[in-house]
Scaffold this active site. Sequence first.
Site, PDB file in Angstrom:
ATOM      1  CD  GLU A 157      -2.931   1.012   0.072  1.00  0.00           C
ATOM      2  OE1 GLU A 157      -3.755   0.092   0.080  1.00  0.00           O
ATOM      3  OE2 GLU A 157      -2.850   1.826  -0.848  1.00  0.00           O
TER       4      GLU A 157
ATOM      5  CG  ASP B  31      -1.041   4.933  -0.842  1.00  0.00           C
ATOM      6  OD1 ASP B  31      -1.736   4.559  -1.801  1.00  0.00           O
ATOM      7  OD2 ASP B  31      -1.348   4.732   0.344  1.00  0.00           O
TER       8      ASP B  31
ATOM      9  CB  SER C   1      -5.523   1.509  -2.518  1.00  0.00           C
ATOM     10  OG  SER C   1      -6.211   0.945  -1.437  1.00  0.00           O
TER      11      SER C   1
END
EC number: 3.4.14.10
Length: 559
Positions: free
Chosen positions: A276, A280, A476
């Site tokens: 993640e 990002d 996400s």
Amino acid sequence: MIVPLFLALSIVTLPLAVHGRQTTVIPKSNFIPLHPAVPSSSLQLTLVLPPTNIDGLHAALYDVSDPKSPNYGKHLSKAEVEAFVAPKPDSVKAVTDWLTQHNIHAQVASPSGDMLRINIPVSEANDLLEANFTEFKDQNTGLTLTRTLSVSIPDEVAPHLQYIYPTTQFIVPLKPHNPAFEVVTPPPKMKTKRQGVDICAIDVVPQCLEDYYHFPSAPATATDNSIGVSAYLNEIATEDDLDIFFLAWRPDVTTTPEFNVVSVDGGVTSGVGTGEASLDIQYTVGVATGVPTTLYSVGDAGGQGFIDLVNFLLGLDELPLVLSTSYGFNESDFFGAEDFANTFCNAYAQLGARGTSVFFCSGDNGVYSFSFDSACDATTFGPTFPSTCPFLTSVGATTGFNGPEVVANFSGGGFSNIFSRPDYQSTVVSGYLDALGSTNAGLFNRTGRAFPDVSAQGVNYVTRINGTFWLSDGTSASTPVWASVVALLNDARLNAGKAPLGFINPLLYSQGAAALNDVTNGSNAGCGKQGFPAMEGWDPATGLGSPDYDKLLALVIGL
């Protein structure tokens, strides 16, 4: 997006009686009491005091965020925001005097002083609150929580104390899944550098986003610009992964930009790259190249960790102008803990009032908020949280570069069961509901805050994770892209001597639709249900649509 599994509870707040205000809850059946908490074990409790003028904060936020207001862009100072949310002195005195009577001394846990924190043994907590703290096991996740089914606050203290957390709130902390989002190993040919025009037929890299959404490739230049990216669950990104990512997909940038890592609540600051955080960082630094970027690594994966991050930021003199978060909860977790949910929302309202644009992913299971491995046994649609908070921007997902985008069928969206619909979205949401008719009748709250607000590509993002390229799906992915869009728009505004955009929803809903790509095909099905169909204008699958940077730039420079 990472979410805990479904949770609900019943709550009864009894009127002031012999022992004062008593709050009693009945947790959902998946919470099984194991044994009384060890009396000598330590509890960290946060006491939340009522703000002086929270309605004034909300009014001020809308005033500086509405492009029709003469105060548009005149964001509040740190002191001005704190004046709205600070507790009244008599509340502080009442609570601290009560604690002092029990030989307990609190530490201030927020810049405005509306949160106090104590660390005490279970035995003292039981005496203080007339409680019976117990270890509970959540059969859905295997996690254990130390909670009590009842607390009592003395009559003279109750008006000065909103709630204490964690006591009767059965909110499951974030729980990692393996993997945290859908990932697949790309075919071998994807592991070598290729031209974006070839790869965009099947995958997403920065050049695909630049070409489709008209993003500038030139690095940003405003020195006072910034992006913050939040990370939980020991997620971390590395410069090594970012270097290879840039070498492969941003060859036009000769030197890979660095990013900073700041620890909150003991969050990790080093280690091998994880999914993640890598996604990002690579799609903020890789899209809004040149904008100073900070990864805020938060050690507490529970609700308090989210608020601790905001309080950390609010304590800074200079905030990040954009905050991107790809984590969230089920809104149903907060049934019976609505005060806690409002604390979340008010925290993001403070950031917005000071000029920060806050973005959250809308969720990755369509109209159902819980995760991919759910049994799908819910009888009504399940919104996510904090996406249902009206003071932030929720981001859904689309797919397809060949022609008009369509809904990514996992794109989270729907209507809040806690927060009412804000005025800024009333017209477009009412229009959608009129067109929807009786579809999905009884499965959602027609008067709730609707989400998402916007969307972007969310399928097959090429991401470098611990030395290997992977493909990642989810809101996400779309969330850091939208955060990057606003960071680039801020760059242009700052260089033109204008204020950052701050809370952008009033602008988007009043003037922004014409600067977005309307998505009209597909739906966000979930658990076998058809979900909400995309339509012309706003819809609960893709919001107002995806960004067209050139049109958005013309809009925001003209303000």
